[in-house]
Design a protein around this motif. Structure first.
Motif, short mmCIF file in Angstrom:
data_model
loop_
_atom_site.label_atom_id
_atom_site.label_comp_id
_atom_site.label_asym_id
_atom_site.label_seq_id
_atom_site.Cartn_x
_atom_site.Cartn_y
_atom_site.Cartn_z
N ARG A 1 89.80 -19.16 -64.04
CA ARG A 1 88.54 -19.47 -62.99
C ARG A 1 89.38 -20.79 -62.48
O ARG A 1 89.71 -20.93 -61.37
N SER A 2 89.80 -21.53 -63.36
CA SER A 2 91.06 -23.05 -62.91
C SER A 2 92.02 -22.13 -62.53
O SER A 2 92.79 -22.86 -61.72
N SER A 3 92.74 -21.22 -62.49
CA SER A 3 94.39 -21.69 -62.03
C SER A 3 93.89 -20.70 -60.94
O SER A 3 94.65 -20.67 -59.67
N ALA A 4 92.96 -19.82 -60.69
CA ALA A 4 92.65 -18.97 -58.90
C ALA A 4 91.92 -20.35 -58.00
O ALA A 4 92.95 -20.05 -57.24
N SER A 5 91.35 -21.13 -59.09
CA SER A 5 90.71 -22.04 -57.74
C SER A 5 92.09 -23.00 -57.61
O SER A 5 92.52 -23.51 -56.45
N ALA A 6 92.71 -22.78 -58.50
CA ALA A 6 94.02 -24.02 -58.44
C ALA A 6 94.98 -23.73 -57.71
O ALA A 6 96.05 -24.18 -56.53
N GLN A 7 95.13 -22.32 -57.15
CA GLN A 7 95.99 -21.31 -56.03
C GLN A 7 95.71 -22.64 -54.38
O GLN A 7 96.73 -22.33 -53.95
N ARG A 8 94.91 -21.94 -54.49
CA ARG A 8 94.43 -23.15 -52.93
C ARG A 8 94.67 -24.39 -52.49
O ARG A 8 94.76 -24.35 -51.84
N ALA A 9 94.95 -25.32 -53.74
CA ALA A 9 95.63 -26.24 -53.24
C ALA A 9 97.50 -26.49 -53.34
O ALA A 9 97.94 -26.32 -52.93
N VAL A 10 97.58 -25.80 -54.07
CA VAL A 10 99.52 -24.48 -55.18
C VAL A 10 99.89 -24.60 -53.73
O VAL A 10 100.87 -24.84 -53.36
N LYS A 11 99.25 -23.84 -52.64
CA LYS A 11 99.61 -23.23 -51.15
C LYS A 11 100.38 -24.00 -50.30
O LYS A 11 101.16 -23.70 -49.29
N TYR A 12 99.72 -26.05 -50.61
CA TYR A 12 100.41 -26.61 -49.77
C TYR A 12 101.37 -27.36 -50.48
O TYR A 12 101.59 -28.32 -49.64
N MET A 13 102.07 -27.39 -51.37
CA MET A 13 103.19 -27.93 -51.84
C MET A 13 103.80 -28.67 -51.20
O MET A 13 104.23 -29.65 -51.12
N ASP A 14 104.62 -27.02 -50.14
CA ASP A 14 105.47 -27.65 -49.17
C ASP A 14 105.31 -27.90 -47.55
O ASP A 14 105.46 -27.85 -47.50
#
Length: 540
Positions: A34-47
């Motif tokens: 669940r944490s990994s799936a949620s984290a992807q929301r933020a990770v997409k903004y890394m760049d």
């Protein structure tokens, strides 16, 4: 992949068997997924810091990034070394705070070992401006967009830190480059606020982090330097002037026109500052145009010297205003016309604690105000401009048996410069030059000045010239000429300069000789000595 029904049946079997260890393992795996799936929301903004800011911050109608702010943040993500300069009022601190939050939340969501180190020319910029701004924007994050709960106060979001699972953002004084040099992480961001006077050692310490950084992938290192410009010197200036060795930096000058077009700066404000400071002044070039400019060549006192004295005042103020030692003087510049202000400048030792201004007062009101100030601060000696209407204030104070030093700017001066090489054409020139000497960074100055933009303009506006007399004589721009050029009287600057000249004035001035041997003698003896029945006030 097992169906939900199969997973539920397996869990029930584990419960019946009492296998607690396996149950915990299953729970942790589900939480991790669940944490990994949620984290992807933020990770997409890394760049994509610009996308992060627009999507993640809860903007109110009419709010948002200016075009130049988008440009700078996008440049940071792409080029990694960015130095941005511009006028006051651009939203530089807000942009820096948003950059820190973008970096921290995206790297932590990706599980990357990260660090943000923030520094500035003075600790006050971090503690009073940057980190409060970070707290403000953190309260406006739409946390569902990041797939995590809000920062926990005093655990994750602290006064001068952000501490998350995989990294931290911290404030570091620019006077301690060893703390900056010791930073190590797979992902590093350095933020240099008010970068124009950050020492070279700090820049060099940051440079070491880029030795292992790549242009893509990990490890990665970013540096964001932002400031209003100052004099054309120092590392921030070298970067913006594209000096050899700094070609890998990307610079951005945000112009006054861009800021006005974005609605961040009012054209009326810019025009008023031109009238207040003068279009050819260093303070106007730095703060309104966002250009590097120094007043060293033609001004008596360089702007950077005065700004350093203001910074010393801020440090004293932040420390709780500890008691000051030294004699107390009150510089008094009496208004000469309806548009001018009467200014009282309070001095203790080599510190001006405050400026007090009053408009449209007659000489009797000014006299009463000075007398009251002396009564509140026992031992204070007023230094009053005796030219014009100020002469009435001096005469009335003497009648009241108050010790007063009469400052006559046009009077002759025998005082030499600190090095003995120069003379002065009058007292006003000697007084301004003494102020210059007390601010000269070559002599470890301690003089403190209160934050006041008009004071900065007044002290840095007068020009000077050398007359080839014997000895060579320094002549400061006459006050009437300065008033014509500025369109106003330099009241604040004159009050401060007079107060700093007090000891030298007292050593050469006979005070109130008409009243020798009366109550005036007792008053004068508080700060001078009696010579042959007259009163010559000498600095102790």
């Amino acid at each position: 992949m097992p169906t939900a029904e199969e997973i539920e049946r397996q869990v029930l079997e584990l419960v019946r068997a009492g296998d607690v260890a396996t149950l915990r393992l299953v729970r942790d795996r589900f939480a991790s997924r669940r944490s990994s799936a949620s984290a992807q929301r933020a990770v997409k903004y890394m760049d994509d810091p610009v996308g992060w800011v627009w999507d993640v911050i809860d903007w109110q109608p009419g709010e948002g990034l200016a075009a130049y702010q988008e440009d700078v943040l996008d440049l940071l993500a792409r080029e990694r070394r960015v130095a941005a300069r511009g006028p006051h009022g651009l939203g530089k601190t807000g942009m820096a705070a948003l950059g820190v939050l973008w970096f921290a939340t995206t790297r932590d969501a990706a599980g990357i070992d990260w660090k943000v180190l923030t520094t500035a020319s003075a600790w006050r910029h971090l503690s009073v401006y940057l980190f409060p701004e970070i707290h403000k924007w953190a309260r406006r994050i739409k946390w569902e967009m990041l797939g995590r709960p809000p920062f926990r106060e005093n655990a994750e979001l602290l006064v001068h830190n952000i501490k998350l699972r995989y990294g931290a953002a911290s404030a570091v004084a620019s006077t301690k480059p060893e703390l900056i040099e010791g930073a190590h992480a797979d992902s590093l961001l350095y933020l240099i606020d008010e970068a124009k006077i950050v020492p070279d050692g700090t820049w060099d310490a940051i440079e070491g982090a880029f030795s292992g950084g790549k242009t893509s992938g990990l490890p990665e290192a970013f540096v964001f330097a932002i400031s209003t410009p100052g004099p054309p010197s120092g590392r921030f200036y070298d970067i913006h002037s594209r000096k050899p060795g700094f070609e890998d930096w990307f610079v951005r000058h945000v112009t006054l026109a861009e800021a006005v077009a974005a609605g961040r700066i009012s054209p009326d404000w810019a025009e008023q500052r031109a009238r207040q400071w003068g279009r050819d002044s260093a303070i106007y070039a730095n703060r309104v145009l966002g250009e590097f400019h120094a007043s060293d060549e033609d001004s008596v006192i360089p702007l950077s010297w005065v700004e350093a004295a203001v910074e010393r005042w801020h440090l004293w103020d932040q420390a709780g205003r500890p008691a000051l030692e030294g004699r107390q003087f009150l510089g008094v510049d009496v208004a000469r016309a309806g548009g001018d202000s009467t200014v009282l400048a309070y001095r203790t030792g080599l510190a001006y604690t405050e400026l007090e201004t009053h408009d449209r007062e007659d000489t009797m009101e000014t006299t009463a105000r000075v007398q009251a100030a002396v009564g509140r601060r026992l031992g204070t000696v007023p230094v009053v401009d005796s030219m014009g209407v100020g002469g009435g204030v001096v005469d009335r104070l003497r009648e009241l048996d108050e010790p007063v030093l009469a400052y006559t700017g046009a009077a002759k001066s025998r005082m030499p410069s600190r090095d003995g090489e120069w003379g002065f054409n009058n007292t006003r020139s000697a007084a301004y030059w003494r102020t210059r000497e007390l601010l000269d960074p070559a002599f470890d100055p301690t003089l403190m000045l209160p934050p006041d933009d008009l004071l900065l303009a007044d002290l840095t506006a007068p020009t000077w010239a050398v007359k080839t007399w014997r000895p060579p004589t320094i002549q400061i721009e006459p006050k009437d000429d300065l008033i014509k050029r500025l369109g106003r009287s330099p009241d604040r600057g004159d009050a401060v300069v007079m107060g700093l000249y007090a000891e030298l004035l007292a050593s050469t001035t006979v005070q109130n000789p008409a009243k020798a041997g009366t109550g005036s003698q007792a008053a004068a003896s508080r700060y001078g000595r009696t010579i042959g029945g007259t009163h010559s006030a000498r600095g102790r």
